[in-house]
Design a protein around this motif. Structure first.
Motif, PDB file in Angstrom:
ATOM      1  N   GLU A 286       0.805  -1.227   0.000  1.00  0.00           N
ATOM      2  CA  GLU A 286       0.000   0.000   0.000  1.00  0.00           C
ATOM      3  C   GLU A 286       0.843   1.283   0.000  1.00  0.00           C
ATOM      4  OE1 GLU A 286       0.411  -1.198   4.388  1.00  0.00           O
ATOM      5  OE2 GLU A 286       0.101  -2.233   2.487  1.00  0.00           O
ATOM      6  N   LEU A 287       2.164   1.163   0.260  1.00  0.00           N
ATOM      7  CA  LEU A 287       3.014   2.352   0.288  1.00  0.00           C
ATOM      8  C   LEU A 287       3.418   2.762  -1.133  1.00  0.00           C
ATOM      9  CD1 LEU A 287       5.319   1.563   3.345  1.00  0.00           C
ATOM     10  CD2 LEU A 287       3.357   3.090   3.275  1.00  0.00           C
ATOM     11  N   PRO A 288       3.188   4.020  -1.493  1.00  0.00           N
ATOM     12  CA  PRO A 288       3.554   4.458  -2.852  1.00  0.00           C
ATOM     13  C   PRO A 288       5.067   4.484  -3.066  1.00  0.00           C
ATOM     14  CG  PRO A 288       2.461   6.239  -1.619  1.00  0.00           C
ATOM     15  CD  PRO A 288       2.563   5.058  -0.705  1.00  0.00           C
ATOM     16  N   GLU A 289       5.445   4.279  -4.324  1.00  0.00           N
ATOM     17  CA  GLU A 289       6.867   4.222  -4.684  1.00  0.00           C
ATOM     18  C   GLU A 289       7.616   5.482  -4.256  1.00  0.00           C
ATOM     19  OE1 GLU A 289       4.432   3.238  -6.730  1.00  0.00           O
ATOM     20  OE2 GLU A 289       4.998   1.227  -7.411  1.00  0.00           O
ATOM     21  N   HIS A 290       7.030   6.670  -4.542  1.00  0.00           N
ATOM     22  CA  HIS A 290       7.741   7.914  -4.233  1.00  0.00           C
ATOM     23  C   HIS A 290       7.975   8.092  -2.740  1.00  0.00           C
ATOM     24  CE1 HIS A 290       3.528   9.240  -3.880  1.00  0.00           C
ATOM     25  NE2 HIS A 290       4.000  10.138  -3.034  1.00  0.00           N
ATOM     26  N   LEU A 291       7.082   7.570  -1.903  1.00  0.00           N
ATOM     27  CA  LEU A 291       7.269   7.653  -0.449  1.00  0.00           C
ATOM     28  C   LEU A 291       8.424   6.744  -0.019  1.00  0.00           C
ATOM     29  CD1 LEU A 291       6.284   8.713   2.319  1.00  0.00           C
ATOM     30  CD2 LEU A 291       4.773   6.724   2.408  1.00  0.00           C
ATOM     31  N   LEU A 292       8.441   5.528  -0.529  1.00  0.00           N
ATOM     32  CA  LEU A 292       9.508   4.586  -0.191  1.00  0.00           C
ATOM     33  C   LEU A 292      10.872   5.113  -0.640  1.00  0.00           C
ATOM     34  CD1 LEU A 292       7.607   1.345  -1.204  1.00  0.00           C
ATOM     35  CD2 LEU A 292       8.296   1.954   1.119  1.00  0.00           C
ATOM     36  N   LEU A 293      10.939   5.607  -1.888  1.00  0.00           N
ATOM     37  CA  LEU A 293      12.212   6.134  -2.388  1.00  0.00           C
ATOM     38  C   LEU A 293      12.623   7.392  -1.630  1.00  0.00           C
ATOM     39  CD1 LEU A 293      11.689   5.578  -6.215  1.00  0.00           C
ATOM     40  CD2 LEU A 293      13.194   4.301  -4.683  1.00  0.00           C
ATOM     41  N   GLY A 294      11.656   8.219  -1.271  1.00  0.00           N
ATOM     42  CA  GLY A 294      11.944   9.421  -0.486  1.00  0.00           C
ATOM     43  C   GLY A 294      12.564   9.078   0.860  1.00  0.00           C
ATOM     44  N   PHE A 295      12.023   8.064   1.531  1.00  0.00           N
ATOM     45  CA  PHE A 295      12.587   7.637   2.827  1.00  0.00           C
ATOM     46  C   PHE A 295      14.011   7.128   2.663  1.00  0.00           C
ATOM     47  CE2 PHE A 295       8.291   7.460   4.768  1.00  0.00           C
ATOM     48  CZ  PHE A 295       8.595   8.128   5.939  1.00  0.00           C
ATOM     49  N   ILE A 296      14.242   6.358   1.610  1.00  0.00           N
ATOM     50  CA  ILE A 296      15.587   5.811   1.394  1.00  0.00           C
ATOM     51  C   ILE A 296      16.583   6.946   1.165  1.00  0.00           C
ATOM     52  CG2 ILE A 296      17.028   4.452  -0.189  1.00  0.00           C
ATOM     53  CD1 ILE A 296      14.526   2.604  -0.561  1.00  0.00           C
ATOM     54  N   PHE A 297      16.267   7.854   0.225  1.00  0.00           N
ATOM     55  CA  PHE A 297      17.201   8.944  -0.076  1.00  0.00           C
ATOM     56  C   PHE A 297      17.395   9.872   1.126  1.00  0.00           C
ATOM     57  CE2 PHE A 297      16.723   7.708  -4.506  1.00  0.00           C
ATOM     58  CZ  PHE A 297      17.999   7.945  -4.981  1.00  0.00           C
ATOM     59  N   ASN A 298      16.323  10.166   1.837  1.00  0.00           N
ATOM     60  CA  ASN A 298      16.467  11.061   2.992  1.00  0.00           C
ATOM     61  C   ASN A 298      17.201  10.400   4.146  1.00  0.00           C
ATOM     62  OD1 ASN A 298      15.368  13.640   2.226  1.00  0.00           O
ATOM     63  ND2 ASN A 298      13.452  12.546   1.935  1.00  0.00           N
ATOM     64  N   ALA A 299      17.016   9.105   4.321  1.00  0.00           N
ATOM     65  CA  ALA A 299      17.753   8.399   5.381  1.00  0.00           C
ATOM     66  C   ALA A 299      19.247   8.443   5.102  1.00  0.00           C
ATOM     67  CB  ALA A 299      17.266   6.956   5.502  1.00  0.00           C
ATOM     68  N   VAL A 300      19.615   8.280   3.845  1.00  0.00           N
ATOM     69  CA  VAL A 300      21.022   8.297   3.469  1.00  0.00           C
ATOM     70  C   VAL A 300      21.614   9.698   3.612  1.00  0.00           C
ATOM     71  CG1 VAL A 300      22.605   7.988   1.515  1.00  0.00           C
ATOM     72  CG2 VAL A 300      20.882   6.260   2.002  1.00  0.00           C
ATOM     73  N   ASN A 301      20.786  10.725   3.456  1.00  0.00           N
ATOM     74  CA  ASN A 301      21.276  12.105   3.555  1.00  0.00           C
ATOM     75  C   ASN A 301      21.453  12.592   4.993  1.00  0.00           C
ATOM     76  OD1 ASN A 301      21.717  12.735   0.863  1.00  0.00           O
ATOM     77  ND2 ASN A 301      19.561  13.182   0.522  1.00  0.00           N
TER      78      ASN A 301
ATOM     79  N   GLU B 235      18.953  -1.149   8.734  1.00  0.00           N
ATOM     80  CA  GLU B 235      18.154  -1.660   9.854  1.00  0.00           C
ATOM     81  C   GLU B 235      16.978  -0.738  10.142  1.00  0.00           C
ATOM     82  OE1 GLU B 235      18.613  -2.798  14.566  1.00  0.00           O
ATOM     83  OE2 GLU B 235      20.358  -2.967  13.251  1.00  0.00           O
ATOM     84  N   PHE B 236      17.246   0.571  10.117  1.00  0.00           N
ATOM     85  CA  PHE B 236      16.173   1.531  10.368  1.00  0.00           C
ATOM     86  C   PHE B 236      15.094   1.435   9.288  1.00  0.00           C
ATOM     87  CE2 PHE B 236      14.135   5.641   9.828  1.00  0.00           C
ATOM     88  CZ  PHE B 236      13.673   5.872  11.122  1.00  0.00           C
ATOM     89  N   LEU B 237      15.520   1.350   8.029  1.00  0.00           N
ATOM     90  CA  LEU B 237      14.558   1.251   6.931  1.00  0.00           C
ATOM     91  C   LEU B 237      13.742  -0.036   7.015  1.00  0.00           C
ATOM     92  CD1 LEU B 237      16.750   2.557   3.979  1.00  0.00           C
ATOM     93  CD2 LEU B 237      14.743   3.697   4.938  1.00  0.00           C
ATOM     94  N   CYS B 238      14.391  -1.115   7.411  1.00  0.00           N
ATOM     95  CA  CYS B 238      13.714  -2.416   7.447  1.00  0.00           C
ATOM     96  C   CYS B 238      12.841  -2.603   8.689  1.00  0.00           C
ATOM     97  CB  CYS B 238      14.739  -3.548   7.375  1.00  0.00           C
ATOM     98  SG  CYS B 238      15.607  -3.624   5.796  1.00  0.00           S
ATOM     99  N   TYR B 239      13.287  -2.077   9.825  1.00  0.00           N
ATOM    100  CA  TYR B 239      12.596  -2.397  11.080  1.00  0.00           C
ATOM    101  C   TYR B 239      12.080  -1.181  11.838  1.00  0.00           C
ATOM    102  CZ  TYR B 239      14.970  -6.710   9.944  1.00  0.00           C
ATOM    103  OH  TYR B 239      15.426  -7.815   9.279  1.00  0.00           O
ATOM    104  N   GLY B 240      12.381   0.028  11.369  1.00  0.00           N
ATOM    105  CA  GLY B 240      11.885   1.226  12.040  1.00  0.00           C
ATOM    106  C   GLY B 240      12.705   1.591  13.258  1.00  0.00           C
ATOM    107  N   MET B 241      12.191   2.564  14.020  1.00  0.00           N
ATOM    108  CA  MET B 241      12.957   3.062  15.163  1.00  0.00           C
ATOM    109  C   MET B 241      12.419   2.595  16.496  1.00  0.00           C
ATOM    110  SD  MET B 241      11.987   7.070  15.177  1.00  0.00           S
ATOM    111  CE  MET B 241      10.544   7.677  16.001  1.00  0.00           C
ATOM    112  N   PHE B 242      11.304   1.877  16.480  1.00  0.00           N
ATOM    113  CA  PHE B 242      10.718   1.462  17.738  1.00  0.00           C
ATOM    114  C   PHE B 242      11.140   0.059  18.123  1.00  0.00           C
ATOM    115  CE2 PHE B 242       7.721   4.528  15.898  1.00  0.00           C
ATOM    116  CZ  PHE B 242       7.772   5.485  16.896  1.00  0.00           C
ATOM    117  N   GLY B 243      11.382  -0.154  19.422  1.00  0.00           N
ATOM    118  CA  GLY B 243      11.749  -1.458  19.933  1.00  0.00           C
ATOM    119  C   GLY B 243      10.552  -2.388  20.002  1.00  0.00           C
ATOM    120  N   LYS B 244       9.360  -1.779  20.004  1.00  0.00           N
ATOM    121  CA  LYS B 244       8.143  -2.583  19.985  1.00  0.00           C
ATOM    122  C   LYS B 244       7.137  -1.892  19.089  1.00  0.00           C
ATOM    123  CE  LYS B 244       6.079  -0.477  24.025  1.00  0.00           C
ATOM    124  NZ  LYS B 244       5.295  -0.700  25.184  1.00  0.00           N
TER     125      LYS B 244
END
Length: 194
Positions: free
Chosen positions: A149-164, A182-191
């Motif tokens: 359900e996540l749009p391509e531009h949102l996913l790519l935006g997160f990847i590029f911004n995480a790297v920046n 790890e952050f992209l795959c699992y997020g920032m929350f421990g639960k």
């Protein structure tokens, strides 16, 4: 007083342009700074370029082409996770370039045909980049690694911004890439959040 030597290589020119764009941004970049950095006269630059936009767009197109040549190798990996690893490595390698390429939006339409032609070339290069990256996203969704359900531009935006995000702690590059992954795959929350 003797005139300064006006010899410089394209590599010298691009390296100095790169450094000054990162240091001063698009608005602060001018031929006076560049001439000083290269220890040449401004007139030497005007022999090759009518204005700063002509130089900057040519430099951007050159860097974008280098990035695309490397990015095209993403197809050599058949699994999404391997492609993600490769993509993060390439984006990190060219992280300065992405910062510079974002300045292309600050360059106004020009009365100089060469600038407009190169801006058009940059647009085509961006389209090519997104076509390559859409294949990566579709593979991730096909392998059920990415939420459909996540749009391509949102996913790519997160990847590029995480790297920046600046690596202020100076974590070694491979470790930094793995933290981003790890952050992209699992997020920032421990639960799981509600």
């Amino acid at each position: 007083m003797m005139a300064r030597e006006s010899k410089f290589t394209k590599s010298d020119l691009y390296q100095a342009t790169h450094h000054l764009l990162l240091q001063h941004g698009y608005a602060g970049f001018h031929f006076g700074l560049l001439a000083e950095k290269l220890n040449i006269t401004r007139a030497a630059l005007y022999k090759y370029f009518n204005n700063k936009d002509e130089l900057i767009t040519e430099y951007m197109a050159y860097e974008m082409e280098r990035f695309l040549e490397e990015l095209e190798k993403i197809g050599e990996y058949s699994r999404f996770e391997d492609q993600l690893d490769f993509l993060l490595r390439v984006i990190l390698k060219y992280s300065d370039i992405h910062q510079i390429l974002s300045m292309a939006f600050q360059i106004p339409k020009s009365k100089h045909a060469k600038v407009n032609q190169t801006l058009q070339q940059l647009e085509h290069q961006h389209e090519k980049m997104y076509a390559l990256l859409n294949g990566f996203i579709h593979l991730g969704k096909k392998e059920k690694m990415l939420k459909p359900e996540l749009p391509e531009h949102l996913l790519l935006g997160f990847i590029f911004n995480a790297v920046n995000i600046p690596n202020r702690s100076h974590v070694p590059e491979e470790e930094w890439k793995n933290l981003i992954k790890e952050f992209l795959c699992y997020g920032m929350f421990g639960k799981r959040c509600n």
